[in-house]
Scaffold this motif. Structure first.
Motif, PDB file in Angstrom:
ATOM      1  N   ARG A 116      -5.667   1.297   0.225  1.00 10.41           N
ATOM      2  CA  ARG A 116      -5.389   1.397  -1.205  1.00 10.41           C
ATOM      3  C   ARG A 116      -3.901   1.227  -1.466  1.00 10.41           C
ATOM      4  O   ARG A 116      -3.079   1.499  -0.586  1.00 10.41           O
ATOM      5  CB  ARG A 116      -5.875   2.744  -1.745  1.00 10.41           C
ATOM      6  N   ARG A 118      -2.333   2.271  -4.691  1.00 11.61           N
ATOM      7  CA  ARG A 118      -1.817   3.083  -5.793  1.00 11.61           C
ATOM      8  C   ARG A 118      -1.652   4.526  -5.327  1.00 11.61           C
ATOM      9  O   ARG A 118      -2.325   4.975  -4.382  1.00 11.61           O
ATOM     10  CB  ARG A 118      -2.749   3.036  -7.008  1.00 11.61           C
ATOM     11  N   PHE A 119      -0.759   5.238  -6.022  1.00 12.21           N
ATOM     12  CA  PHE A 119      -0.461   6.615  -5.646  1.00 12.21           C
ATOM     13  C   PHE A 119      -0.419   7.484  -6.899  1.00 12.21           C
ATOM     14  O   PHE A 119      -0.099   7.013  -7.986  1.00 12.21           O
ATOM     15  CB  PHE A 119       0.895   6.690  -4.921  1.00 12.21           C
ATOM     16  N   ILE A 120      -0.741   8.756  -6.718  1.00 12.13           N
ATOM     17  CA  ILE A 120      -0.689   9.736  -7.803  1.00 12.13           C
ATOM     18  C   ILE A 120       0.485  10.675  -7.544  1.00 12.13           C
ATOM     19  O   ILE A 120       0.686  11.139  -6.410  1.00 12.13           O
ATOM     20  CB  ILE A 120      -1.999  10.543  -7.877  1.00 12.13           C
ATOM     21  N   TRP A 141       1.572   3.338  -9.509  1.00 13.09           N
ATOM     22  CA  TRP A 141       1.681   4.780  -9.678  1.00 13.09           C
ATOM     23  C   TRP A 141       0.831   5.285 -10.842  1.00 13.09           C
ATOM     24  O   TRP A 141       0.781   4.674 -11.899  1.00 13.09           O
ATOM     25  CB  TRP A 141       3.137   5.183  -9.921  1.00 13.09           C
ATOM     26  N   ALA A 160      -6.524   5.752  -5.451  1.00 14.09           N
ATOM     27  CA  ALA A 160      -5.312   6.389  -4.945  1.00 14.09           C
ATOM     28  C   ALA A 160      -5.305   6.490  -3.424  1.00 14.09           C
ATOM     29  O   ALA A 160      -6.219   7.068  -2.822  1.00 14.09           O
ATOM     30  CB  ALA A 160      -5.146   7.773  -5.545  1.00 14.09           C
ATOM     31  N   PHE A 163      -2.022  11.541  -3.032  1.00 12.60           N
ATOM     32  CA  PHE A 163      -1.313  12.366  -4.006  1.00 12.60           C
ATOM     33  C   PHE A 163       0.024  12.711  -3.371  1.00 12.60           C
ATOM     34  O   PHE A 163       0.079  13.339  -2.309  1.00 12.60           O
ATOM     35  CB  PHE A 163      -2.123  13.623  -4.315  1.00 12.60           C
ATOM     36  N   VAL A 189      -8.231  14.389  -4.865  1.00 11.61           N
ATOM     37  CA  VAL A 189      -7.821  13.151  -4.196  1.00 11.61           C
ATOM     38  C   VAL A 189      -8.478  13.042  -2.827  1.00 11.61           C
ATOM     39  O   VAL A 189      -8.978  11.977  -2.438  1.00 11.61           O
ATOM     40  CB  VAL A 189      -6.286  13.092  -4.082  1.00 11.61           C
ATOM     41  N   GLY A 194      -8.747   9.894  -0.536  1.00 13.43           N
ATOM     42  CA  GLY A 194      -7.299   9.712  -0.431  1.00 13.43           C
ATOM     43  C   GLY A 194      -6.660  10.782   0.435  1.00 13.43           C
ATOM     44  O   GLY A 194      -7.318  11.674   0.980  1.00 13.43           O
TER      45      GLY A 194
END
Length: 380
Positions: A116, A118-120, A141, A160, A163, A189, A194
């Motif tokens: 993946r 994207r990140f939180i 993000w 995500a 996190f 997550v 994630g």
């Protein structure tokens, strides 16, 4: 500084510091200053600590720099010690040269392990000076406004990789997200496949009165980025990995940097961690921080120009009520500087931040509190 390019956003005030010891600096003319910022929040053991200088001197006579096919045994000893204090079992660690690099590599590993991109993270987090960590593009993000009323809502958790928690620095503002929110985000997550990553560049190694900022939240991260205090002034950082390292295809994923796993940096990191343990400096930071926080809160109660005092361990901030005229925070910082005390105002904010070395003498803290109240009382 005629030939040095300075672009930090801060005004240089002293250009002739020639000696330092613990939290004290001396200029070439013998003027003494009290450094309550530990450089750039980095000299966890103070300036010139004997454990650090001895480790550097000893390693200089053995091996300083390593290649891609040969290493010094101190690297693995330091990695084992770092994993021990992070509480990561069955993990791996590697050493780098800056906190921003450690964050950037940890993000890349998380992306590789999960597939993946994207990140939180929580709104207002500071994660790095360059690369993916320095941007907040929506395609990379997902920011959670933890001070609003929206709650977690319908976050695209399935997208995500991780996190990413910055447990307290909050871009220099020293704000601490609520434990319930952090726990909920980490749980959701992970349930969505994630990972959980902690950015401990500023908050790690005793700064907040625990070994790491994530300890205040009961978390066991999959990845931890560490810097600043790890070298107590020497440029070394690290990434600690849990079992996630097993999910990285090393036939595909490569990261090679000139000073990765250098022996000298590892020797310094090992010496710093061992001194933190030997002198019980994490506990000292917790006790001194509580005492300093209480002192600042008492001053705030007597002086309404102080809006709020925040702190955890020896990471504290004083926020002032904005004035119609010149910045109150700037006026206090300048007045303290004239008294030989160094604090840094956060650029553009009415905030002064304190991050003294964990070895700071209590009489130095008392000297600061007395001078601070005098200066604040004169603001009018």
């Amino acid at each position: 500084m005629r030939h040095t390019f300075l672009c930090t956003g801060h005004t240089p005030r002293l250009t002739d510091v020639v000696r330092a010891e613990n939290c004290r600096l001396w200029t070439s003319e013998g003027r003494r200053y009290l450094d309550l910022e530990s450089g750039v929040w980095s000299t966890s053991l103070g300036h010139g600590h004997g454990a650090v200088t001895a480790a550097i001197e000893a390693q200089l006579h053995e091996l300083v720099h390593t290649g891609y096919c040969y290493y010094h045994p101190v690297v693995d000893r330091a990695a084992a010690k770092l994993l021990d204090v992070t509480g990561i079992e069955g993990g791996k660690a590697l050493f780098l040269a800056s906190g921003s690099e450690a964050v950037e590599l940890a993000l890349a590993i998380a992306a590789e392990a999960t597939g993946r991109r994207r990140f939180i993270t929580l709104a207002g987090s500071y994660l790095g000076a360059y690369g993916m960590a320095s941007r907040t593009a929506a395609d990379q993000w997902i920011e959670v406004d933890w001070e609003g009323d929206e709650g977690l809502g319908d976050l695209p958790l399935e997208e995500a990789a991780a996190f990413v928690l910055e447990p307290g620095s909050s871009s220099g503002r020293v704000r601490f997200p609520p434990r319930a929110l952090v726990e909920a985000l980490a749980r959701r997550v992970r349930e969505a496949g994630g990972l959980v990553m902690a950015n401990e560049v500023t908050t790690g190694l005793g700064r907040t009165g625990e070994w790491f900022g994530f300890n205040h939240y009961g978390l066991k991260p999959d990845l931890v980025a560490i810097g600043k205090g790890l070298g107590s002034g020497y440029p070394v950082s690290a990434v600690a990995l849990g079992e996630v390292w097993r999910r990285v295809d090393l036939g595909h994923f490569h990261y090679a940097q000139s000073h990765q796993n250098d022996a000298l940096g590892a020797a310094v990191a090992l010496a710093v961690i061992e001194e933190l343990e030997r002198s019980r400096l994490v506990e000292k930071a917790r006790e001194d921080g509580a005492r300093l926080l209480a002192g600042l809160e008492a001053i705030g109660a007597r002086h309404p120009v102080i809006r709020e005092v925040r702190g955890r361990g020896l990471m504290l901030a004083v926020e002032f009520v904005p004035a119609d005229g010149p910045s109150r925070a700037l006026r206090v910082a300048e007045a303290l500087f004239e008294r030989g005390i160094i604090l840094v105002r956060r650029p553009g904010l009415e905030i002064l931040r304190l991050d003294p070395a964990l070895t700071v003498a209590r009489e130095d803290l008392d000297e600061f509190l007395s001078a601070f109240e005098t200066v604040v009382g004169g603001l009018g």
